[in-house]
Design an enzyme around this catalytic site. Structure first.
Site, PDB file in Angstrom:
ATOM      1  N   ASP A  83      44.563 -36.197 -47.695  1.00  0.00           N
ATOM      2  CA  ASP A  83      44.953 -36.915 -46.529  1.00  0.00           C
ATOM      3  C   ASP A  83      46.332 -36.973 -46.151  1.00  0.00           C
ATOM      4  OD1 ASP A  83      42.158 -37.590 -46.333  1.00  0.00           O
ATOM      5  OD2 ASP A  83      42.347 -39.191 -47.858  1.00  0.00           O
TER       6      ASP A  83
ATOM      7  N   THR B  78      38.665 -37.479 -40.524  1.00  0.00           N
ATOM      8  CA  THR B  78      39.000 -39.173 -40.081  1.00  0.00           C
ATOM      9  C   THR B  78      39.280 -39.786 -41.368  1.00  0.00           C
ATOM     10  OG1 THR B  78      36.587 -39.698 -40.263  1.00  0.00           O
ATOM     11  CG2 THR B  78      37.440 -38.844 -38.103  1.00  0.00           C
ATOM     12  N   HIS B  79      40.170 -40.790 -41.284  1.00  0.00           N
ATOM     13  CA  HIS B  79      40.334 -41.539 -42.512  1.00  0.00           C
ATOM     14  C   HIS B  79      40.286 -43.079 -42.109  1.00  0.00           C
ATOM     15  CE1 HIS B  79      41.622 -42.320 -46.619  1.00  0.00           C
ATOM     16  NE2 HIS B  79      42.460 -42.812 -46.124  1.00  0.00           N
TER      17      HIS B  79
END
Ligand code: GAR
Length: 209
Positions: free
Chosen positions: A144, A107-108
């Site tokens: 990411d 998750t970011h």
């Protein structure tokens, strides 16, 4: 039932949300273990739910590779179907990513590919954007940069600081994470297919450069 290992570094609010969701017997995934790279506050959530936990303290290893090898050994004990990086603030070494990808998601707190890295919220504020977001991605060997599984926009409001903006992003992240894990567990979201499609999209974008 999809078995999930969750890796954290901090408060574990996303972990908490996933544990709460998984407490519903209708939810198709189960958290089997929580791991961290330090004495993380979020361990308290695992303890409350009686979920086993392990720590692979970053500070005790001489290199990312050695640390990652031990993390891999711990994960191998639990053999989860899916690994969720939920606020783990360390890059994993390539052999570990290669072993688990695409069954490893992250998750970011930004609308990737905007603002990757350890300071997604701070960087969005510094860029003075009107909106940022939250994303759930497959982990690859970039920062990411893996295929995006879900994302949503979050407005930046006048007067926001890093704390207030992150507090507005986190509930969105939680909702996306719970939904992505549900869809993986139900077979609605095929990680192998998503990873292949992401690879095709990336090479198409590179060709267009
Ligand atoms: C979350 O916002 C997560 O997206 C972020 O850390 C926070 C952890 O919060 N992760 C990253 O920035 C990774 N690049 P939590 O410990 O309360 O769940």
């Amino acid at each position: 039932m999809l078995t999930v290992a969750v890796l954290i570094s901090g408060t574990g609010s996303n972990l908490r949300a996933l544990l709460d969701a998984a407490a519903d017997p209708e939810y198709p995934a189960q958290i089997v273990v929580v791991g961290a790279d330090r004495e993380a506050e979020g361990f308290a959530h695992a303890e409350e739910y009686g979920i086993p936990a392990f720590m692979v303290p970053w500070a005790q290893f001489g290199s990312r590779e050695e640390w990652g090898a031990e993390l891999g050994r711990q994960l191998a004990v639990w053999r989860p179907d899916l690994v969720v990086l939920s606020g783990l603030m360390r890059l994993l070494p390539a052999p570990l990513v290669d072993e688990w990808s695409p069954r490893i998601i992250n998750t970011h707190p930004a609308y990737l590919p905007e603002f990757p890295g350890a300071h997604g919220v701070r960087d969005a504020l510094a860029a003075d954007v009107e909106q940022t977001g939250a994303s759930v991605i497959i982990v690859d060997n970039g920062v990411d940069s893996g295929p995006i599984l879900a994302q949503e926009r979050v407005p930046v409001l006048p007067g926001d600081d890093e704390h207030s903006l992150h507090d507005r992003i986190k509930p969105v992240e939680r909702r996306l994470l719970i939904d992505v894990v549900r869809r993986i567990a139900n077979g609605e979201l095929d990680l192998e297919a998503a990873a292949s499609a992401g690879a095709v999209a990336a090479s198409t974008a590179a060709d267009g450069d």
